[in-house]
Design an enzyme around this catalytic site. Structure first.
Site, PDB file in Angstrom:
ATOM      1  N   GLU A  32      65.612 -41.870 -10.622  1.00  0.00           N
ATOM      2  CA  GLU A  32      64.193 -41.885 -11.018  1.00  0.00           C
ATOM      3  C   GLU A  32      63.310 -41.359  -9.883  1.00  0.00           C
ATOM      4  OE1 GLU A  32      62.481 -45.771 -11.709  1.00  0.00           O
ATOM      5  OE2 GLU A  32      60.818 -44.958 -12.852  1.00  0.00           O
TER       6      GLU A  32
ATOM      7  N   LYS B 139      65.687 -40.141 -14.904  1.00  0.00           N
ATOM      8  CA  LYS B 139      64.501 -40.840 -15.419  1.00  0.00           C
ATOM      9  C   LYS B 139      63.294 -40.164 -14.790  1.00  0.00           C
ATOM     10  CE  LYS B 139      62.182 -45.319 -15.765  1.00  0.00           C
ATOM     11  NZ  LYS B 139      62.363 -46.715 -16.119  1.00  0.00           N
TER      12      LYS B 139
ATOM     13  N   SER C   2      56.836 -44.518 -18.362  1.00  0.00           N
ATOM     14  CA  SER C   2      55.479 -44.392 -18.919  1.00  0.00           C
ATOM     15  C   SER C   2      54.436 -44.237 -17.819  1.00  0.00           C
ATOM     16  CB  SER C   2      55.141 -45.565 -19.837  1.00  0.00           C
ATOM     17  OG  SER C   2      55.282 -46.810 -19.199  1.00  0.00           O
ATOM     18  N   GLY C   3      54.703 -44.755 -16.627  1.00  0.00           N
ATOM     19  CA  GLY C   3      53.907 -44.425 -15.444  1.00  0.00           C
ATOM     20  C   GLY C   3      52.465 -44.896 -15.411  1.00  0.00           C
ATOM     21  N   GLY C   4      52.085 -45.811 -16.304  1.00  0.00           N
ATOM     22  CA  GLY C   4      50.698 -46.277 -16.309  1.00  0.00           C
ATOM     23  C   GLY C   4      49.887 -45.669 -17.455  1.00  0.00           C
TER      24      GLY C   4
ATOM     25  N   ARG D  71      55.750 -50.728 -18.603  1.00  0.00           N
ATOM     26  CA  ARG D  71      54.388 -51.132 -18.989  1.00  0.00           C
ATOM     27  C   ARG D  71      54.002 -50.756 -20.414  1.00  0.00           C
ATOM     28  NH1 ARG D  71      51.956 -48.622 -13.628  1.00  0.00           N
ATOM     29  NH2 ARG D  71      53.928 -47.521 -13.816  1.00  0.00           N
TER      30      ARG D  71
END
Ligand code: 5MM
Length: 331
Positions: free
Chosen positions: A176, A218, A260-262, A294
Site C-alpha cells: 500500500e 493497494k 478510500s483515503g478520506g 473510513r
C-alpha cells in the site's frame, strides 16, 4: 499455481472486497474518541465486532485486514476473530508495518518502519491464523516540492523488503503505497506523483525478485487534493487512475484494491463504480476491488456511538454501504 498465488487471487471474488479494520491503537483511539466513544481495549473489541460479526458480512467481504491486538480478541461467537472470519470463508489478514517515522533526509516527509524483527512477528501472525499481510507507505504531496524522489525511493524499497520477507514466510503481501489526498494539488499533479510512486515500486520489486503473481497492490485513486475547492467527476478520476495503472502496473500481479483515503462514502463509491467501468473499457488485465476503512465504517460509527442498543441500526447502515460499494466493484 502456488498456494500464495491462489490465496492472493481468492481475495478477488466478484462482488466482494476487503474491509480495512487495521487501525492501530493510536488511530482507533482517535477515531472512537471523535464519536464520543470510550477508548478502552474492550471498546476497541466491540468496534471490530460491530463490523466483523454482522450477519451476512461474508456475502460482501473476501478478506479483512486486522490489527495485531484484534488477533487475540474474541468475536461474539466466542471464537478468536481470525478463526471466526475463516469459519465464514473470509480471509484474515494483518497489518505488519509499525507506522511512520520522520525521514532524516527530508524533514517534512515520513518513512514507514517495521522491518526490524519482521520475520519473527510474521511467524507469530501466521500461527494466529493470518494468511495475508499489509504494509502502508505514505507519500505526501506539497506543491511541486514534495514528495522528494528520495522519500519515494526509500518507501518503495521498504515495501519491497517487506514483500520479500512476507513471501518467504508463506503469506501474501498487500503493498500500500498511499499517495495522500490531503493538500490542494490538482488531479494532474496527483497523477504524476502516483505514476512516479508506482513506477518506482514495481522496478524496485523486480530488483528484490519479489514474485509479482503473489502480490496485491493497494492504491489511492488519482484525485484533486482535499483542500482544493475543485471536485473531480467520477469519470475524471477513473480516466486519470486507469491511465497511471495501465502504464505502471505489471499484468502479472494478483489484483488491485483501492483505499478510500478520506473521501466521503458516496464519493468513494461513485469513483469506484467509474473505475470499474473504465477498467473494462480499457481491458485492464487485473481484477479490481475495494479495501476501504473510513468509507465503509463512517456512517455506521455515527449511528453506533458505542451503545449496545444501536448495534442493529448501525449494522443496517453498514450493510447498506457494503452493498453499494460491492455493486460499484462489480461489472
Ligand atoms: C489509508 O488507510 C488504509 C485504508 O483506509 P481508508 O480506506 O480509510 O483510507 C488503512 O488500511 C490504514 O492503513 C489503517 O487504517 C491503519 O492506519 P494507521 O494510521 O493506524 O496505521
Amino acid at each position: 499455481m502456488t498456494d500464495l498465488v491462489a490465496i492472493a487471487r481468492s481475495l478477488f471474488v466478484s462482488g466482494k472486497g476487503l474491509l480495512a479494520a487495521d487501525e492501530s491503537v493510536h488511530t482507533a483511539t482517535k477515531r472512537l474518541a471523535s464519536y464520543g466513544i470510550d477508548t478502552s481495549e474492550e471498546m476497541r473489541r466491540q468496534y471490530r465486532d460491530l463490523f466483523l460479526s454482522m450477519p451476512h458480512v461474508e456475502d460482501y467481504l473476501s478478506g479483512v485486514i486486522l490489527f495485531e491486538e484484534t488477533l487475540k480478541q474474541k468475536a461474539s461467537d466466542k471464537k478468536l476473530f481470525p478463526n471466526s472470519l475463516s469459519a465464514r470463508g473470509i480471509a484474515p489478514g494483518i497489518k505488519v508495518d509499525g507506522g511512520t517515522e520522520p525521514f532524516p533526509e527530508s524533514s517534512d516527509e515520513f518513512i514507514t518502519k517495521g522491518l526490524l524483527g519482521l520475520s519473527d512477528r510474521l511467524a507469530v501472525f501466521k500461527k494466529q491464523g493470518a494468511v495475508f499481510t499489509k504494509w502502508r507507505g505514505v507519500i505526501k504531496i506539497e506543491g511541486d516540492i514534495l514528495p522528494s524522489s528520495q522519500a519515494i525511493h526509500e518507501n518503495m524499497k521498504r515495501l519491497a523488503n517487506y514483500a520479500k520477507e512476507v513471501q518467504t514466510a508463506g503469506m501474501v503481501p498487500i503493498l500500500e503505497p498511499e499517495v495522500l489526498l490531503q493538500g490542494n494539488h490538482s488531479i494532474i499533479r496527483a497523477k504524476a506523483v502516483l505514476q512516479e510512486t508506482l513506477g518506482t515500486l514495481f522496478s524496485v520489486l523486480e530488483e528484490y525478485s519479489v514474485d509479482r503473481a503473489g502480490v496485491v497492490l493497494k492504491t489511492a485513486m488519482a484525485l484533486t487534493g482535499s483542500d482544493s475547492s475543485k471536485k473531480d467527476t467520477p469519470e475524471e478520476v477513473a480516466e486519470a487512475t486507469l491511465e497511471v495503472l495501465m502504464e505502471t502496473v505489471p499484468r502479472q500481479i494478483a489484483g488491485i484494491v483501492f483505499l478510500s483515503g478520506g473521501q466521503d462514502p458516496d464519493e468513494a463509491t461513485d469513483n469506484l463504480a467509474a473505475i470499474t467501468k473504465r477498467a473494462k473499457d480499457v481491458s485492464a488485465p487485473w481484477p479490481l476491488t475495494f479495501s476501504y476503512a473510513r468509507a465503509l465504517q463512517k456512517e455506521a460509527l455515527e449511528v453506533w456511538k458505542g451503545k449496545p442498543e444501536n448495534i442493529e441500526a448501525a449494522r443496517a447502515v453498514f450493510l447498506e454501504r457494503l452493498k453499494k460499494v460491492s455493486a460499484a466493484a462489480t461489472l
